[in-house]
Design a protein around this motif. Structure first.
Motif, PDB file in Angstrom:
ATOM      1  N   LEU A  25       0.825  -1.203   0.000  1.00 25.84           N
ATOM      2  CA  LEU A  25       0.000   0.000   0.000  1.00 25.84           C
ATOM      3  C   LEU A  25       0.862   1.256   0.000  1.00 25.84           C
ATOM      4  N   SER A  26       1.972   1.207   0.734  1.00 22.88           N
ATOM      5  CA  SER A  26       2.861   2.360   0.780  1.00 22.88           C
ATOM      6  C   SER A  26       3.463   2.649  -0.580  1.00 22.88           C
ATOM      7  N   VAL A  27       3.835   1.588  -1.311  1.00 26.34           N
ATOM      8  CA  VAL A  27       4.380   1.772  -2.656  1.00 26.34           C
ATOM      9  C   VAL A  27       3.340   2.420  -3.566  1.00 26.34           C
ATOM     10  N   ILE A  70      -7.601   9.582  -3.029  1.00 26.07           N
ATOM     11  CA  ILE A  70      -7.199   8.170  -3.133  1.00 26.07           C
ATOM     12  C   ILE A  70      -5.945   7.914  -2.303  1.00 26.07           C
ATOM     13  N   GLU A  71      -4.960   8.819  -2.410  1.00 22.84           N
ATOM     14  CA  GLU A  71      -3.726   8.643  -1.627  1.00 22.84           C
ATOM     15  C   GLU A  71      -4.024   8.682  -0.134  1.00 22.84           C
ATOM     16  N   GLY A  72      -4.884   9.609   0.271  1.00 20.40           N
ATOM     17  CA  GLY A  72      -5.227   9.713   1.687  1.00 20.40           C
ATOM     18  C   GLY A  72      -5.883   8.454   2.215  1.00 20.40           C
ATOM     19  N   LEU A  73      -6.811   7.885   1.422  1.00 22.65           N
ATOM     20  CA  LEU A  73      -7.481   6.650   1.842  1.00 22.65           C
ATOM     21  C   LEU A  73      -6.490   5.495   1.959  1.00 22.65           C
ATOM     22  N   ILE A  74      -5.578   5.429   0.982  1.00 23.54           N
ATOM     23  CA  ILE A  74      -4.567   4.355   1.036  1.00 23.54           C
ATOM     24  C   ILE A  74      -3.651   4.547   2.237  1.00 23.54           C
ATOM     25  N   ARG A  75      -3.244   5.804   2.473  1.00 22.90           N
ATOM     26  CA  ARG A  75      -2.384   6.073   3.639  1.00 22.90           C
ATOM     27  C   ARG A  75      -3.111   5.714   4.935  1.00 22.90           C
ATOM     28  N   ALA A 136       9.015   1.560   7.994  1.00 20.49           N
ATOM     29  CA  ALA A 136       9.108   0.926   6.675  1.00 20.49           C
ATOM     30  C   ALA A 136       8.367   1.746   5.628  1.00 20.49           C
ATOM     31  N   THR A 137       7.152   2.199   5.955  1.00 19.65           N
ATOM     32  CA  THR A 137       6.386   2.987   4.983  1.00 19.65           C
ATOM     33  C   THR A 137       7.039   4.340   4.733  1.00 19.65           C
TER      34      THR A 137
END
Length: 580
Positions: A25-27, A70-75, A136-137
């Motif tokens: 998810l971080s990638v 989208i980035e916020g939800l993934i983060r 790691a993230t």
């Protein structure tokens, strides 16, 4: 980093898939973030065109907003591991470490200081495991976003992309130097922390002795030396780390200035547009910023690496193997067959070619000077470690064929130095048999002659004994430990002269309790007072790891050997008086 990644996955254990999903998810989120920065180029171009391309601008802004959401939800989802799962991983890691401590050979356990184990169980787990997901993230974000920025720059102007890439090779030697310096100093800091933790525990437990010898405060040399070393190592670390950090910050600024300077030249030459330069400045800022962060993260990663190494070192200690076929104990005589043993890292033999047989339900006494091997024999019976030569058998079964839990179920140990946990008297006795009823505990306490003094305490059996049983006298602690052994009711009893440090009244009470404990048991006792083992079925006289004499009291006296000399010396000492 690959090494750190492998260790992280090992520590994650059953939660390894969740950690890997978090990294994935971080990638994805980092790629999206890189694309967001890439959109600055077409957005600025649309805004600076004449006339302004309004429809294109709104389309890009909507795309901006969509990608940010989208980035916020993934983060947010990415943080599940850092916020919740990492706590479960920490809990599981502590359970695994606890299980390992129960399985590892006692010889290995005794070689480690309490401070070291405390740092591993609490500090390393809390400081390292809890932050695995977040660190790691963060590193993935630090590496992936600049990579996307460079790829985007290639489409804008390949010359400026190369200028950005030049900054990275310059940063590599600085980063490597940082890792080398930091790793060495952090290892020293970690060792100093472990030493200080051990000295603090030692200081707290030894305060009565330190006060009696006027070694408290500034005079407590061992603790003061550990604290001073810790301060020096930490100060040295700060000095060594500052230079690479300043160097990397300078490189970051040089990289940004280089991109701006080259871009300006290209604009003057007419080969680059002003919107492209603005976009490149934004991208360059996003590219160079992580380089500075990565240098700062070097110390965090090395701290994690050292903590993971300590956890791994404990987990990699192999338990004593059980030979096949595994066997059950049905009889409880003890046989030492040409046993030779030396402790780890020692060149001298603690025992050398020791052979004897202790029949079932008999009393065998071990006598001899300090360091002769008496305690080693009792430790080997309970499989403190495996012998290098010969074998030890219980009921004809080699102890190496018996599961450790089965072996310890058959043995009760009463040491001279009693350890009680900071809990109630009831729970300290019951730990020998967790399912025992209150009536069974009281019955064991009565047999050990400690029921009366327990009932006189303010809270009776619910009285807390304090750390190491400090709220009780030596005789009271000893009788509680005997009550614990009576409740366990194991067929083999090992005694390390539990009455040698007691006053006369306590000795009588404890000796009476021991008589209850050893009835119909196979007993091996370390004896310092020969008068207490005159009735032993077998007396072994040890010297320098060898059995020099063995037999009953009467038999040994007729031999006029080492035992006779010891016996006469102790008999003569009974007549000593303190003169004015």
């Amino acid at each position: 980093m690959l090494n750190t990644y492998r260790r992280m996955m090992d520590v994650a254990g059953a939660y390894k898939p969740q950690l890997q999903f978090t990294l994935l998810l971080s990638v994805i989120a980092s790629v999206i973030q890189g694309i967001i920065f890439a959109l600055f180029f077409p957005l600025l171009s649309a805004l600076m065109n004449q006339p302004i391309e309004a429809q294109r601008v709104w389309t890009l802004l909507v795309l901006f907003g969509f990608l940010v959401i989208i980035e916020g939800l993934i983060r947010w989802k990415e943080q599940d591991f850092a916020w919740m799962t990492s706590t479960d991983v920490s809990h599981e890691t502590r359970l695994r470490l606890g299980k390992q401590l129960r399985r590892m050979p006692l010889q290995e356990l005794n070689r480690r200081s309490s401070g070291d184990l405390n740092v591993v169980m609490s500090g390393n787990v809390s400081e390292i495991v809890l932050w695995i997901g977040s660190l790691a993230t963060l590193v993935i974000q630090t590496l992936v976003v600049p990579l996307i920025a460079v790829l985007v720059t290639l489409f804008i102007d390949w010359r400026l992309a190369l200028a950005l890439l030049v900054t990275f090779p310059l940063a590599v030697p600085v980063y490597r130097q940082m890792r080398t310096l930091v790793k060495g100093i952090l290892r020293d800091v970690s060792d100093a922390d472990v030493d200080t933790a051990s000295r603090v525990v030692e200081y707290a437990q030894g305060l009565p002795v330190l006060r009696a010898t006027k070694q408290v405060g500034a005079q407590s040399q061992r603790l003061q030396a550990a604290l001073e070393r810790q301060r020096e190592v930490q100060s040295q670390g700060q000095r060594l780390v500052n230079l690479p950090l300043i160097t990397m910050a300078t490189l970051v600024e040089v990289g940004i200035i280089a991109v701006i300077g080259l871009g300006t030249i290209f604009i003057l030459q007419g080969s680059l547009s002003i919107p492209a330069l603005f976009a490149l400045i934004v991208i360059a800022m996003r590219f160079t910023e992580p380089l500075a962060q990565l240098t700062g993260l070097a110390s965090v990663f090395d701290l994690m690496e050292i903590g993971l190494e300590r956890i791994e070192a404990v987990m990699n200690i192999s338990p004593l193997a059980v030979q096949t076929p595994p066997a059950q104990l049905t009889h409880f005589d003890i046989t030492f067959d040409h046993v030779s043993f030396r402790y780890a890292d020692q060149t001298e033999w603690a025992l050398r070619d020791v052979s004897f047989h202790a029949p079932e339900r008999s009393l065998t006494a071990l006598v001899g000077p300090s360091g002769s091997g008496k305690t080693t024999i009792t430790r080997l019976i309970s499989r403190f470690a495996d012998v290098q030569e010969g074998s030890i058998r219980i009921g004809g079964v080699d102890v190496r064929q018996v599961e450790p839990t089965e072996l310890m179920r058959s043995i009760s140990v009463v040491f001279q130095d009693v350890y009680l946990f900071d809990d109630t008297i009831l729970n300290n006795i019951r730990m020998a048999k967790p399912g025992a009823t209150d009536i069974e505990v009281e019955s064991a306490a009565r047999a050990a002659n400690c029921h009366e003094f327990i009932t006189r305490l303010p809270n009776g059996y619910e009285t807390r004994v304090g750390e190491i049983g400090g709220a009780l006298s030596g005789g009271e602690r000893q009788r509680i430990s005997i009550a614990r052994a009576i409740l366990k009711d194991a067929p083999i009893v090992l005694l390390d002269e539990p009455t040698s440090a007691l006053d006369t009244e306590s000795e009588v009470a404890v000796q009476s309790a021991i008589d209850q404990l050893v009835a119909n048991k196979t007993v091996v006792v370390i004896a310092h007072r020969l008068s207490t083992v005159v009735g032993a079925d077998l007396i072994l006289v040890l010297e320098d790891g060898h059995i020099v004499e063995q037999g009953t009291h009467a038999q040994l006296l007729t031999q006029q050997g080492r035992y006779t000399v010891m016996w006469k010396a102790q008999q003569q000492s009974q007549g000593w008086r303190i003169a004015a």
